[in-house]
Design a protein around this motif. Structure first.
Motif: not given
Length: 114
Positions: A24-26, A43-45, A92-93
């Motif tokens: 994941f990216e912060i 987030s990731h993808e 998506r969340i």
């Protein structure tokens, strides 16, 4: 800085390291909107996570994840909706809780509320 603040900051850093280790990216730390604060937005993808980090030294009064009240959940969801509108996010969340105990071991609750 109080002992509790230091412990909370350490717990958030542990959660960050855990999530980045998963790829994941912060995007945001301690994101604020009105009365709400979202500890981490990552987030990731095509997935955006809104993460509440909870730390407790002991389980005497309950486990960390049990301390995310319905009111706090509503506030986080409201802040997330504002963030999503601003970002124009189409993916998506998910709302997750990362719970840490005194040894800083992590329990990750995916899709914890909403």
């Amino acid at each position: 800085m109080t002992h509790y603040k230091k412990a909370g900051d350490k717990a958030e850093k542990q959660a960050e390291d855990y999530l980045t280790g998963l790829g994941f990216e912060i995007l945001e730390r301690n994101y604020r909107h009105k009365k709400a604060e979202i500890d981490l937005i990552v987030s990731h993808e095509n997935l955006l996570l809104f993460v509440e980090v909870k730390y407790r030294r002991t389980a005497t009064y309950g486990y960390p994840e049990e301390f995310v009240s319905e009111n706090q959940q509503r506030n986080i969801i409201g802040a997330a909706q504002y963030y999503l509108e601003r970002l124009k996010w189409k993916g998506r969340i998910r709302f997750d809780i990362i719970a840490l105990d005194a040894s800083m071991s992590i329990t990750h609750f995916e899709d914890a509320f909403y």
